[in-house]
Design a protein around this motif. Structure first.
Motif, PDB file in Angstrom:
ATOM      1  N   ALA A  85      79.666  50.955 -14.452  1.00 24.56           N
ATOM      2  CA  ALA A  85      79.253  52.251 -13.892  1.00 24.56           C
ATOM      3  C   ALA A  85      79.048  53.226 -15.047  1.00 24.56           C
ATOM      4  O   ALA A  85      79.823  53.236 -16.008  1.00 24.56           O
ATOM      5  N   LEU A 100      81.361  59.683  -6.610  1.00 22.40           N
ATOM      6  CA  LEU A 100      80.059  59.040  -6.849  1.00 22.40           C
ATOM      7  C   LEU A 100      78.993  60.045  -7.274  1.00 22.40           C
ATOM      8  O   LEU A 100      77.975  59.662  -7.862  1.00 22.40           O
ATOM      9  N   VAL A 103      78.365  59.637 -10.882  1.00 22.25           N
ATOM     10  CA  VAL A 103      77.894  58.351 -11.402  1.00 22.25           C
ATOM     11  C   VAL A 103      76.369  58.349 -11.471  1.00 22.25           C
ATOM     12  O   VAL A 103      75.699  58.494 -10.447  1.00 22.25           O
ATOM     13  N   TYR A 106      74.065  52.202 -12.803  1.00 18.96           N
ATOM     14  CA  TYR A 106      74.852  50.972 -12.957  1.00 18.96           C
ATOM     15  C   TYR A 106      74.128  50.024 -13.902  1.00 18.96           C
ATOM     16  O   TYR A 106      72.911  50.120 -14.079  1.00 18.96           O
ATOM     17  N   ALA A 146      71.241  55.417  -9.956  1.00 17.73           N
ATOM     18  CA  ALA A 146      71.665  55.406  -8.550  1.00 17.73           C
ATOM     19  C   ALA A 146      70.586  56.013  -7.650  1.00 17.73           C
ATOM     20  O   ALA A 146      70.519  55.697  -6.465  1.00 17.73           O
ATOM     21  N   HIS A 151      74.482  53.364  -4.523  1.00 21.62           N
ATOM     22  CA  HIS A 151      75.758  52.982  -5.129  1.00 21.62           C
ATOM     23  C   HIS A 151      76.203  51.663  -4.517  1.00 21.62           C
ATOM     24  O   HIS A 151      76.743  51.645  -3.414  1.00 21.62           O
ATOM     25  N   ARG A 153      77.961  48.581  -3.095  1.00 21.69           N
ATOM     26  CA  ARG A 153      79.347  48.281  -2.702  1.00 21.69           C
ATOM     27  C   ARG A 153      79.538  46.791  -2.445  1.00 21.69           C
ATOM     28  O   ARG A 153      80.657  46.337  -2.258  1.00 21.69           O
TER      29      ARG A 153
END
Ligand code: MN
Length: 234
Positions: A85, A100, A103, A106, A146, A151, A153
């Motif tokens: 991340a 988040l 962020v 990724y 993102a 994001h 999961r």
């Protein structure tokens, strides 16, 4: 500024998919034992209460596609495939619900490890630096923002060596999720744009030797490759 006696160290920076700019790497945090099956293979019990961390110097970054030298001081050099991340906004004591927002994106990462050094340090209750924080040990592929992928999961996380599958899991099995890690880490540090967080590796870690080719992937995030070269003779 005063004149510098030595040249400024080069900035380690990561390409961003679809953007001309790169992201300078600030700090590299790594979460230990964040998949239950990996903790089991390492003969340790997972701590579900809180994550724990070690760090790598930004200078120890190597890009995807690189050929790394087999490192000195080990006879048991391991791969660890991980979701990384990338922090994109300052975060200090940020609640999980807003974590988040900090962020940026990724990437696929390889937490390359001198396993013999790490285990010797663990045994002697010494720091893990020699096992984890060494040259070319933080391999990171291109960042995907993102804003493009959201994001993630869940999604398969895999690693192959010379075409043979060694790691196969799913990022939904992370014990501590990305927002939980960011919130927790932000109680100890003022997180800043360019900080990276390696989120931990699933089971199936193992050794590589000169000539081996590593290929990893995370569904929805991307791929990463690494070749293992001969040791430096110098
Ligand atoms: Mn790791």
């Amino acid at each position: 500024m005063n004149q510098l006696l030595f040249p400024t160290p080069p900035v380690s920076a990561l390409p961003v998919r679809g953007r001309p700019e790169q992201v300078p790497i600030r700090r590299i945090f790594c979460v230990g034992r964040n998949y239950e099956a990996h903790a089991r293979e390492m003969d340790v019990v997972v701590d579900r209460e809180a994550p724990f961390y070690f760090t790598k110097a930004a200078e120890h970054y190597a890009p995807s596609g690189f050929t790394v030298s087999y490192p000195p001081g080990t006879g048991n050099y391991h791969y660890e495939m991980e979701l990384v991340a990338v922090i994109g906004a300052p975060a200090f004591r940020v609640p999980v619900e807003r974590a988040l927002d900090c962020v940026f994106g990724y990437a696929c990462g390889l937490d390359m490890t001198r396993r013999d050094q790490q285990l010797a340090a663990r045994e002697q209750r010494r720091p893990w630096d020699l096992g984890k924080d060494f040259e070319q040990s933080a391999v990171v592929a291109d960042i995907v923002p993102a804003t493009e992928i959201g994001h993630p999961r869940e999604g398969v996380i895999e690693l192959r060596v010379n075409g043979e599958t060694k790691q196969h899991s799913d990022i939904s099995l992370l014990i501590h999720s990305v927002p939980e890690i960011v919130a927790h880490l932000s109680t100890f540090y003022h997180l800043q744009p360019g900080d990276l967080i390696f989120t931990g590796t699933p089971e199936g870690v193992g050794p590589v030797k000169p000539g081996d080719e590593i290929a990893g992937s995370i569904a929805g995030v991307g791929t990463i490759t690494l070749k293992i070269g001969n040791p430096d003779e110098g």
